[in-house]
Every structure is written in C-alpha cells, then in structure tokens.
Motif scaffolding. Structure first.
Motif, short mmCIF file in Angstrom:
data_model
loop_
_atom_site.label_atom_id
_atom_site.label_comp_id
_atom_site.label_asym_id
_atom_site.label_seq_id
_atom_site.Cartn_x
_atom_site.Cartn_y
_atom_site.Cartn_z
N TYR A 50 0.82 -1.21 0.00
CA TYR A 50 0.00 0.00 0.00
C TYR A 50 0.86 1.27 0.00
N TYR A 51 1.94 1.25 0.77
CA TYR A 51 2.72 2.48 0.94
C TYR A 51 3.93 2.58 0.01
N PHE A 52 4.34 1.46 -0.63
CA PHE A 52 5.51 1.54 -1.49
C PHE A 52 5.30 0.88 -2.86
N LEU A 53 5.08 -0.43 -2.89
CA LEU A 53 5.05 -1.14 -4.16
C LEU A 53 3.95 -0.62 -5.09
N PHE A 54 2.75 -0.50 -4.57
CA PHE A 54 1.63 -0.10 -5.41
C PHE A 54 1.72 1.35 -5.87
N PRO A 55 2.10 2.31 -5.02
CA PRO A 55 2.31 3.68 -5.52
C PRO A 55 3.36 3.75 -6.63
N VAL A 56 4.44 2.97 -6.53
CA VAL A 56 5.46 2.95 -7.59
C VAL A 56 4.84 2.44 -8.89
N LEU A 57 4.01 1.38 -8.81
CA LEU A 57 3.35 0.85 -10.00
C LEU A 57 2.44 1.90 -10.64
N LEU A 58 1.65 2.59 -9.83
CA LEU A 58 0.76 3.62 -10.37
C LEU A 58 1.56 4.73 -11.05
N PHE A 59 2.60 5.19 -10.38
CA PHE A 59 3.43 6.26 -10.95
C PHE A 59 4.02 5.83 -12.29
N HIS A 60 4.58 4.62 -12.33
CA HIS A 60 5.22 4.14 -13.55
C HIS A 60 4.19 3.90 -14.66
N SER A 61 3.00 3.39 -14.31
CA SER A 61 1.97 3.13 -15.31
C SER A 61 1.53 4.42 -16.00
N ILE A 62 1.49 5.51 -15.24
CA ILE A 62 1.03 6.78 -15.79
C ILE A 62 2.13 7.48 -16.60
N THR A 63 3.38 7.34 -16.16
CA THR A 63 4.45 8.10 -16.80
C THR A 63 5.06 7.41 -18.02
N ARG A 64 4.83 6.12 -18.22
CA ARG A 64 5.55 5.44 -19.29
C ARG A 64 4.95 5.65 -20.68
N SER A 65 3.73 6.18 -20.76
CA SER A 65 3.10 6.46 -22.05
C SER A 65 2.52 7.86 -22.04
N PRO A 66 2.69 8.63 -23.12
CA PRO A 66 2.11 9.99 -23.16
C PRO A 66 0.61 9.96 -22.95
N LEU A 67 0.12 10.88 -22.14
CA LEU A 67 -1.30 10.94 -21.80
C LEU A 67 -1.95 12.15 -22.45
N ASP A 68 -3.01 11.88 -23.19
CA ASP A 68 -3.81 12.95 -23.79
C ASP A 68 -5.08 13.08 -22.96
N LEU A 69 -5.13 14.13 -22.11
CA LEU A 69 -6.30 14.29 -21.24
C LEU A 69 -7.58 14.48 -22.04
#
Length: 305
Positions: A43-62
């Motif tokens: 909850y405090y480390f592994l999953f936040p890293v996954l969320l951060f990496h999932s969002i940053t690895r591909s360009p996002l068009d809001l």
C-alpha cells in the motif's frame, strides 16, 4: 466478445494467486501477522510505484481520456448513491441496521486496485494500465470520501487529511504531473520500476486472498444482498450505459466494464474496524465479493461487453 475459454485464461492467474494467498495464510506459519505487514508494504511503497510508472511510461492525452474520466466519475457517484439509498428501499430498508450499513456501504462501490490493474493489462496491455491508473487517480479520492463519510460522525478521523495523505492519490497525481509536463523516467530506472510493479500485483493479490474471512458472511442478509447486488450486478449495468453515453472506444469500454465488476477493496474491512465498526462482517462481505468476481467479470466483459 471473448469466449469462455479466454475468460478462464484471463481470470485464472489473478484468482489463483488469491486462492494461494488464502491457503498459505490459513495452513502455514505465514499467518495474518505476516500478511498485514505485506499489505503495508504494498500500500505504501510497491503499489504507488506501480501507479506512478503506469502513468508516466506512455504519453497521456487528457482530451482523449476525458470521456473515460467522466464516465468513471459518474459510475462512482452512481454506486455511492445506490449504496446510500439502501436503508430507504421499501421492504429491504426495514431489515437493515443503520450502523451496520454505515460500515458496509463502501463494499458496494469500492474496488480492488490490484485486481483492476492486473486485468487492465491483460485486456489492453500498457494502454489498459494507463487507462485504469487514470481511473484510479480520479476515483480513489471520490470512493474514499464516499466510504468514510457515513462513518465520520462516529469517528475523529479527518476526511480531508486522510485523502491528502493517501499514498495512491499522491503517486497518481505525481505521475499525472510528470506526464503532462512531458518528462520521462530515465531508461536505466525503467527495469527497476517494472520489477517493483510486478511484485506489487503479485503480493497484492496474495494479500487479498490472505484477508478473506468466511465466518461472518451470513450476518445481516438483507444488507449483504443489497451491497453485493449493487457491486456485482447494477454497477456493470450502469457502466455499460455510461460507455455508450460517453461513446468510449473498445479499450476504454473494456477497462470501464472491468473496473465496474472488479471485487471490492480488500482494505474495506480495515477501514471499518479502525473507525469502530463491525470489521469481521465487512471482511465477510469482501470475501463474498471476491468470489462473486468470478461471475461478475465474465458477465461484464462477455455478456455486456
């Protein structure tokens, strides 16, 4: 439309890990004491890293994601409204204890982020993980508020403070900020983040299985039937209507439908217990929801999708 064999292949890896987690917790020395610490690590480390990496690895068009965000927020508000309305439903409401409802209402609309992320990747690859990460970013604050609000009058927990300090929300908005500024994670760091993300899904699913409890599942049958019907039947139907209303593409619609039918959050019982409510009963609801996910996910993705 995916066939039954494909659904078995889609769901088996994740639900087999949940089963393994349950068996390991119940029949080995790796009991709840061990898994409570594993949940904290995820909850405090592994999953936040996954969320951060999932969002940053591909360009996002809001602009492109705005329809999915709108549909997800409307889905969340619909689930919260249906959950809050249960005590006022004719006949059913007379059999629902208001205090038990305050602690259990969250089961009707919250979701297991570990299962959602794993399924999104299987459904639509890296884009699926990006889409579900964006949904998590916008819906976790809404769902946390909806979960805490009915219990807040009996607890001294500050709702705003809890949301601001939520590691999933912090990681998601940090990832969105990095993505929208056009920044990228250095290539040498990507393998490390990828391994951490893989560990978070595996350990998170094992922890979800370890948290299952069967002892209290028969308590408050009217409330149990109400919250689980919303979670596993009405939410997918609302998601289908919203996917059509917002004209989502195939990948977005699949992610939204999976999001709607995913079992409820395994942390729901922890929140209920910490705020002075019937934690064992909510744990029983989480267990039933996890089992019902074996039916609601094929229903949402196959029958409705």
């Amino acid at each position: 439309m995916l066939g039954p064999v494909n659904f078995a292949q889609l769901l088996f890896p994740d639900f087999s890990l949940i089963l393994v987690g349950y068996l390991v917790c119940r029949f080995t020395a790796l009991n709840r004491t061990v898994w409570e610490q594993a949940e904290v690590l995820v909850y405090y480390f592994l999953f936040p890293v996954l969320l951060f990496h999932s969002i940053t690895r591909s360009p996002l068009d809001l602009g492109e994601a705005s329809s999915l965000i709108g549909a997800g927020v409307m889905l969340g508000l619909s689930g919260i409204a249906m959950a809050y309305a249960l005590p006022f439903v004719p006949w059913l409401g007379r059999h629902i204890d208001r205090r038990e409802h305050a602690g259990a209402a969250q089961v009707a609309f919250r979701f297991n982020s570990f299962i959602a992320l794993a399924l999104a990747e299987r459904l639509a690859g890296a884009r699926g993980q990006l889409l579900i990460a964006v949904l998590i970013g916008f819906c976790v604050p809404l769902f946390n508020l909806g979960a805490v609000w009915p219990m807040a009058r009996h607890s001294r927990t500050g709702v705003v403070r809890a949301l601001v300090r939520n590691p999933l929300i912090i990681a998601t908005f940090a990832g969105l900020a990095v993505n929208l500024m056009g920044l990228r994670v250095p290539e040498w760091l990507v393998p490390t983040l990828t391994r951490i993300g893989g560990a978070s899904l595996a350990v998170g699913l094992l922890a979800a299985g370890a948290g299952m409890q069967f002892g209290k599942m028969t308590q408050s049958p009217a409330l149990t039937a109400g919250v689980l019907s919303i979670k596993h039947l009405l939410m997918p139907l609302v998601a289908l209507a919203l996917a059509r209303l917002w004209r989502l593409d195939a990948a977005q619609a699949a992610v939204l439908l999976a999001f709607s039918a995913t079992p409820t959050a395994s942390s729901a019982y922890v929140l209920a217990a910490r705020m002075g409510y019937n934690g064992p009963y909510v744990a029983g609801l989480v267990t039933l929801s996890t089992i019902l996910g074996l039916a609601s996910l094929p229903f949402a993705l196959g029958v409705l999708g």
